[in-house]
Structure formats: structure tokens, C-alpha cells
Design an enzyme around this catalytic site. Structure first.
Site, mmCIF file in Angstrom:
data_model
loop_
_atom_site.group_PDB
_atom_site.id
_atom_site.type_symbol
_atom_site.label_atom_id
_atom_site.label_comp_id
_atom_site.label_asym_id
_atom_site.label_seq_id
_atom_site.Cartn_x
_atom_site.Cartn_y
_atom_site.Cartn_z
ATOM 1 N N LEU A 133 0.826 -1.208 0.000
ATOM 2 C CA LEU A 133 0.000 0.000 0.000
ATOM 3 C C LEU A 133 0.863 1.261 0.000
ATOM 4 O O LEU A 133 0.698 2.139 -0.847
ATOM 5 C CB LEU A 133 -0.933 0.008 1.211
ATOM 6 C CG LEU A 133 -1.787 1.270 1.416
ATOM 7 C CD1 LEU A 133 -2.745 1.465 0.247
ATOM 8 C CD2 LEU A 133 -2.562 1.195 2.732
ATOM 9 N N GLU A 155 0.518 0.937 9.945
ATOM 10 C CA GLU A 155 -0.929 0.704 9.796
ATOM 11 C C GLU A 155 -1.766 1.849 10.367
ATOM 12 O O GLU A 155 -2.825 1.642 10.957
ATOM 13 C CB GLU A 155 -1.322 -0.649 10.403
ATOM 14 C CG GLU A 155 -0.682 -1.815 9.662
ATOM 15 C CD GLU A 155 -1.230 -3.156 10.040
ATOM 16 O OE1 GLU A 155 -2.453 -3.284 10.208
ATOM 17 O OE2 GLU A 155 -0.430 -4.099 10.142
ATOM 18 N N SER A 210 -0.482 7.141 15.249
ATOM 19 C CA SER A 210 -1.338 7.486 16.391
ATOM 20 C C SER A 210 -2.231 8.679 16.065
ATOM 21 O O SER A 210 -3.382 8.754 16.517
ATOM 22 C CB SER A 210 -0.478 7.793 17.621
ATOM 23 O OG SER A 210 0.131 6.617 18.117
#
Length: 380
Positions: free
Chosen positions: A124, A362, A365
Site C-alpha cells: 500500500l 498501519e 497514532s
């Protein structure tokens, strides 16, 4: 501790024994030599961990998401490099195929990955498409019954060793995010190659590389889902993956905490164990409390997913909180160890370096806070 089913306890017991017997003895070596955990991956496949949450008809073990989270947690407790290799394969490599693939695609690609016969990767991130994942520039141009793919992806876990890679590419630039499609491809496809191998602060035993597509011809039947659905497919995949990243951070925190408690009991200063000093006791109390809170968030998100309920907010909460707890706990574990905690003679310095990525990968924060706020305000 949450009230778990017998199968959850059995998975924890099995994976803990495997992790302590097989993974832990090599954790320091993998880090220092930046060596991929080939033997551990092979044995995880034999134990059924590489397909743990997928149905048996697709080569998996038929367990639930919570079992999988516990497995990741237990491996990460001793070696985060091995744990992220597992998580990237299960959540990111297999996830898009199970979630958006046709029956034929599942039988062709998911079955060997879930059986552990083939490793998976997920493409990605790009140089100009990090948190802004819709900024993908890799292109897939339709040519007859295939697509010609050109572009590159960076920071790809398992990229050097994966047989299959799921990835995004723009098929219709005029449609923005809806013009991004998802594909799965054999890495033996002509034109695919591994580029730069990253030299990382932590997780040095995991494989993190650039992958390059140069005129790769990918059959049209290897598109996952609809041409306009690739971005949504990958966003759903990341939502599920945040549970495993939370579990990974939780495992690292648990491991560092255990090392700190053990050391505090045997390290003597001023004629007594440092565990007798209130300052150390307060750190240990706070560490234990934060870890248990993180565990509840991670397990709750997993349980919601297993129940078929909405879990986007909870997955982001779990990932956000557990990753920040992991960084805080490993810092305190070093503090309790004192000078030796800063040295490679003990695992806590490695754990501190390893867990930092959990606040970044992924979805940072900051992205998690955006997701959480959006979901809260949407339901207000």
C-alpha cells in the site's frame, strides 16, 4: 484477566511454549544480524498459525480473531520481529483475499497462504502515499484481459520472501480514491523485483523492503473486488490489522514488564532489592495497570469483530492505546534496569526499539485519533 474460552487458553499455552522454546533463544541474534526468522516461520506454519483465523476449507485453523490476537501477543512477548512477520502475513497478506476475493481467488491464493505453503505481503505505502493512502501513484493500465502495472511500494514487510503480494494501483485516475483497484500477484511475475532493503531502528529481524513493478502483466481475474473498490478493500484490511498491531504492542509491553519485575526482585541496592523501594513499586504498579487496560481494549475489539459487530472505533482505540502503552512500558522497563537496561545484554532495549513502529505502522497514532473522533462524532 478477561474471562476467555478454553480454546483461547489452549492457543495461549501452545504459542507461549513455542515462543519460549523456539523464538526467544534466537531473538537477540535475529536483531543483531538482521536475519529473517525462516525457521520460526516454518514452525508457525506447521502449528497452523499462518492461517489461524481463516476457515478450514481455505486451509486455515478455523479459530476466531481473539485466538489470533493472543497468538500474536505471545510471539511478540519474546520477539517482535517474528510477531510482525506473522501479523503481516495473516492480516495483510491473507486478509484482502479473504475479505474481497472470489471463491476461485480464495482457493488459488488464500489456501496456500493459510496452510503456510506461501508467505504473503501487502503493498500500500508509497513515497507520496503514506498516511494519505489515496495518493497512490502506482498505475495499472488495462490491456486486453490483463493489466500492465508500473510503480513501486515502500516499507513492505515480508517483501523479499513473499510468494504472493496484494497491492493497490490506480486504474482510473479521473475517479480519485474510487479509481484505485486492488490486485493479488505472484512475485515471480516478470517485471517484479525487490528494491532497497531498509536499515531500521528496530524489528531488525523482519524483512522491510521496497518492491518495484516494471511492466508487470497481471491477469484481470487477479483483481480483488470491483475496480472501484480497491481503496475500500485496503482500508477494511487496515481496520482489522489494527487489532493485531495492538496485540503486538501488548505482547512487547508484557514481555518488557516481566523482565522489569524479575530484575527488580533480584537487583540489590542499599542492602535490599530495588523492588522494595516505593518509586520502583509505583512504576511497576502503573505498568501492570496500563498493560491490563490495553489488553481489555485489544480483546474487546477482537470480540466485536468475531461477533460480526462494528469495530472500527474500537480497533483504532486498541491500536492507539496499546502502542503508546508499549512505548511507555518499555521505557520504564529500561529505567528499572538502570544502566544495563541501555545495553544489549538484556532484551528491554531491543523491545523499546521494536515497539516504536506500532505508533507508526498501519496508521499513525495521529490517524487513529482522527478515526476515533470521526466515529464518535458520527454516532453523536
Amino acid at each position: 484477566m478477561l474471562m476467555l474460552k478454553e480454546e483461547h487458553h489452549q492457543v495461549r499455552e501452545m504459542v507461549r511454549k513455542f515462543s519460549e522454546d523456539v523464538v526467544a533463544p534466537r531473538a537477540r541474534e535475529l536483531d543483531e544480524t538482521e536475519t529473517f526468522p525462516h525457521e520460526a516461520v516454518k514452525q508457525m506454519a506447521e502449528l497452523g498459525l499462518l492461517g489461524l483465523p481463516y476457515p478450514e476449507k481455505y486451509g486455515g485453523a478455523g479459530m476466531d480473531t481473539l485466538c489470533y490476537a493472543i497468538a500474536v501477543e505471545e510471539v511478540a512477548r519474546v520477539c517482535a520481529s517474528t510477531a510482525i512477520t506473522l501479523a503481516a502475513h495473516v492480516s495483510l497478506g491473507c486478509g484482502p483475499v479473504y475479505g474481497s476475493g472470489t471463491e476461485a481467488q480464495k482457493l488459488r491464493f488464500l489456501v496456500p497462504m493459510a496452510k503456510g505453503e506461501a508467505l504473503g505481503a501487502f503493498g500500500l505505502t508509497e513515497a507520496n502515499a503514506g498516511s494519505d493512502a489515496a495518493g497512490t501513484q502506482t498505475r495499472a493500465v488495462k490491456q486486453g484481459d490483463a493489466y500492465r502495472v508500473n510503480g513501486s511500494k515502500i516499507y513492505i514487510t515480508n517483501g523479499s520472501y513473499a510468494k504472493y503480494i496484494t497491492f493497490t494501483a490506480v486504474t482510473d485516475p479521473a475517479q480519485g480514491a474510487n479509481g484505485i483497484s486492488a490486485f493479488i500477484m505472484d512475485t515471480a511475475t516478470p517485471g517484479f523485483r525487490v528494491g532497497k532493503k531498509e536499515k531500521k531502528m528496530g524489528l531488525r529481524g523482519s524483512d522491510t523492503v521496497e518492491v518495484v513493478f516494471e511492466d508487470c502483466l497481471v491477469a484481470a481475474d487477479q483483481m480483488l473486488g470491483e475496480p472501484t473498490g480497491g481503496f475500500k478493500t485496503f482500508m477494511r484490511t487496515l481496520t482489522g490489522g489494527r487489532i493485531s498491531i495492538g496485540a503486538l504492542a501488548l505482547g512487547v509491553a508484557q514481555g518488557a514488564y516481566e523482565h522489569a519485575v524479575k530484575y527488580a526482585k533480584v537487583r540489590h541496592q542499599f542492602g535490599q532489592p530495588i523492588a522494595s523501594f516505593q518509586g520502583v513499586q509505583f512504576m511497576i504498579a502503573d505498568m501492570g495497570t496500563q498493560i491490563e487496560a490495553a489488553r481489555h481494549l485489544v480483546y474487546h475489539a477482537a470480540m466485536l469483530r468475531d461477533a460480526g459487530l462494528e469495530y472500527t472505533k474500537e480497533a483504532s482505540m486498541a491500536k492507539l492505546f496499546a502502542s503508546e502503552v508499549g512505548n511507555w512500558v518499555t521505557d520504564k522497563a529500561i529505567q528499572i534496569h538502570g544502566g544495563i537496561g541501555y545495553c544489549r545484554d538484556v532484551p528491554v532495549e531491543r523491545m523499546h526499539r521494536d515497539v516504536k513502529l506500532m505508533e507508526i505502522g498501519e496508521g499513525t497514532s495521529e490517524i487513529q485519533r482522527m478515526v476515533i473522533a470521526r466515529e464518535i462524532l458520527r454516532g453523536a
